[in-house]
Motif scaffolding. Structure first.
Motif, short mmCIF file in Angstrom:
data_model
loop_
_atom_site.label_atom_id
_atom_site.label_comp_id
_atom_site.label_asym_id
_atom_site.label_seq_id
_atom_site.Cartn_x
_atom_site.Cartn_y
_atom_site.Cartn_z
N ASN A 109 0.86 -1.32 -0.19
CA ASN A 109 -0.01 -0.04 0.00
C ASN A 109 0.83 1.24 -0.16
O ASN A 109 0.38 2.29 -0.79
N ALA A 110 1.89 1.27 0.71
CA ALA A 110 2.70 2.33 0.80
C ALA A 110 3.52 2.74 -0.39
O ALA A 110 3.81 3.60 -0.89
N LEU A 111 4.19 1.31 -1.12
CA LEU A 111 4.71 1.68 -2.48
C LEU A 111 3.83 2.22 -3.48
O LEU A 111 4.30 3.09 -3.99
N ARG A 112 2.62 1.57 -3.58
CA ARG A 112 1.40 2.28 -4.51
C ARG A 112 1.38 3.71 -4.17
O ARG A 112 1.12 4.43 -4.94
N LYS A 113 1.14 4.20 -2.77
CA LYS A 113 0.92 5.54 -2.51
C LYS A 113 2.19 6.33 -2.98
O LYS A 113 1.89 7.48 -3.57
N GLY A 114 3.18 5.80 -2.74
CA GLY A 114 4.41 6.83 -3.21
C GLY A 114 4.54 6.87 -4.77
O GLY A 114 4.65 7.81 -5.10
N LEU A 115 4.21 5.59 -5.42
CA LEU A 115 4.39 5.86 -6.91
C LEU A 115 3.21 6.61 -7.29
O LEU A 115 3.11 7.51 -8.46
N GLY A 116 1.96 6.69 -6.72
CA GLY A 116 0.94 7.60 -6.93
C GLY A 116 1.19 9.03 -6.81
O GLY A 116 0.85 9.94 -7.69
N ILE A 117 1.99 9.21 -5.73
CA ILE A 117 2.52 10.73 -5.46
C ILE A 117 3.32 11.22 -6.75
O ILE A 117 3.18 12.39 -7.17
N LEU A 118 4.26 10.54 -7.28
CA LEU A 118 4.96 10.67 -8.10
C LEU A 118 4.37 10.75 -9.70
O LEU A 118 4.67 11.54 -10.43
N GLU A 119 3.38 9.86 -9.84
CA GLU A 119 2.60 10.17 -11.18
C GLU A 119 1.80 11.29 -11.08
O GLU A 119 1.53 11.78 -12.23
N GLU A 120 1.59 11.87 -10.31
CA GLU A 120 0.76 13.20 -9.90
C GLU A 120 1.72 14.35 -10.05
O GLU A 120 1.40 15.72 -10.13
N GLY A 121 3.05 14.02 -10.40
CA GLY A 121 4.02 15.08 -10.52
C GLY A 121 4.41 15.80 -9.40
O GLY A 121 4.93 16.73 -9.27
N LYS A 122 4.31 15.17 -8.14
CA LYS A 122 4.52 15.68 -6.93
C LYS A 122 5.98 15.18 -6.46
O LYS A 122 6.80 14.46 -7.27
N THR A 123 6.46 15.67 -5.28
CA THR A 123 7.81 15.21 -4.71
C THR A 123 7.61 14.21 -3.43
O THR A 123 6.93 14.64 -2.54
N LEU A 124 8.55 13.29 -3.56
CA LEU A 124 8.39 12.11 -2.45
C LEU A 124 9.74 12.51 -1.77
O LEU A 124 11.04 12.53 -2.45
N GLY A 125 9.71 12.42 -0.36
CA GLY A 125 11.07 12.47 0.22
C GLY A 125 11.27 11.19 0.99
O GLY A 125 10.53 10.60 1.48
N LEU A 126 12.60 10.58 0.50
CA LEU A 126 12.95 9.35 1.00
C LEU A 126 14.31 9.31 1.82
O LEU A 126 15.20 10.33 1.42
N PHE A 127 14.37 8.65 2.83
CA PHE A 127 15.77 8.39 3.70
C PHE A 127 16.36 6.85 3.26
O PHE A 127 15.75 5.89 3.82
#
Length: 201
Positions: free
Chosen positions: A92-110
């Motif tokens: 679910n978290a992986l899908r959410k992260g990919l969805g954020i990127l598909e919307e052209g937004k910014t994902l922060g990762l460590f």
């Protein structure tokens, strides 16, 4: 004003003078399109520091337990955090992260997944590589340098976006892609330290 903007303004007003934050390379963060900002992890305060120094709004993963309380859950969603189950593959978290990127937004990762107890850059988990390979996002390495001590300078460096297309074409493993990202973060830290060591001589 949104909760995110309000929180960013409040935290900025406290953190910038408290930790004498210096930001280098903010112009390296693309103004448009999907972006993944990947940073080293030296403190629990890293997410808000990356959040206030980035020119773009960032979505972060946060451990699932934090979302169990209704008030805290509402607050976290308001500042663009979303839950991830630690210690297992959370689809679910992986899908959410990919969805954020598909919307052209910014994902922060460590990429290290957990805070370094020594302050040195550790080995990454595969997560950052997964998102880098499965999206068309620009990958921006970020280095946080310095102690979180009041009055001491804390430096945040944003490097130039990495070209991950060759890794995508070569079908590089997520683990190896994450290693390549961490190598760029190490390079930012080493270059900064070498420059300032020579200036101090």
């Amino acid at each position: 004003m949104s909760l995110y903007k309000t929180a960013k303004a409040i935290v900025s007003g406290i953190f910038y003078p408290l930790y004498r934050i210096q930001v280098i390379g903010k112009e390296n963060v693309p103004k448009q399109g999907p972006v993944i900002i990947c940073s080293n992890h030296i403190s629990n305060l890293d997410p808000p520091v990356v959040g206030i120094t980035s020119p773009r709004d960032i979505y972060f993963m946060a451990k699932g337990e934090l979302f169990e309380r209704a008030f805290l859950r509402k607050l976290l969603y308001g500042i663009h955090a979303f839950p991830v189950k630690r210690g297992m593959k959370d689809r679910n978290a992986l899908r959410k992260g990919l969805g954020i990127l598909e919307e052209g937004k910014t994902l922060g990762l460590f990429p290290e997944g957990t805070r370094s107890k020594t302050g040195k850059v550790g080995k990454p988990m595969a997560g950052a590589g997964f998102f880098a390979l499965r999206s068309n996002a620009a990958i921006v390495p970020c280095a946080i340098i310095g102690p979180y001590k009041p009055g001491k300078k804390l430096t945040v460096i944003y490097g130039e976006p990495m070209d991950m297309e060759s890794h995508r074409v070569a079908r590089t493993s997520a683990k190896d892609a994450a290693e390549a990202i961490m190598a760029e973060i190490r390079k930012l830290i080493e270059n900064y330290n070498s420059q300032h060591t020579s200036l101090d001589k």
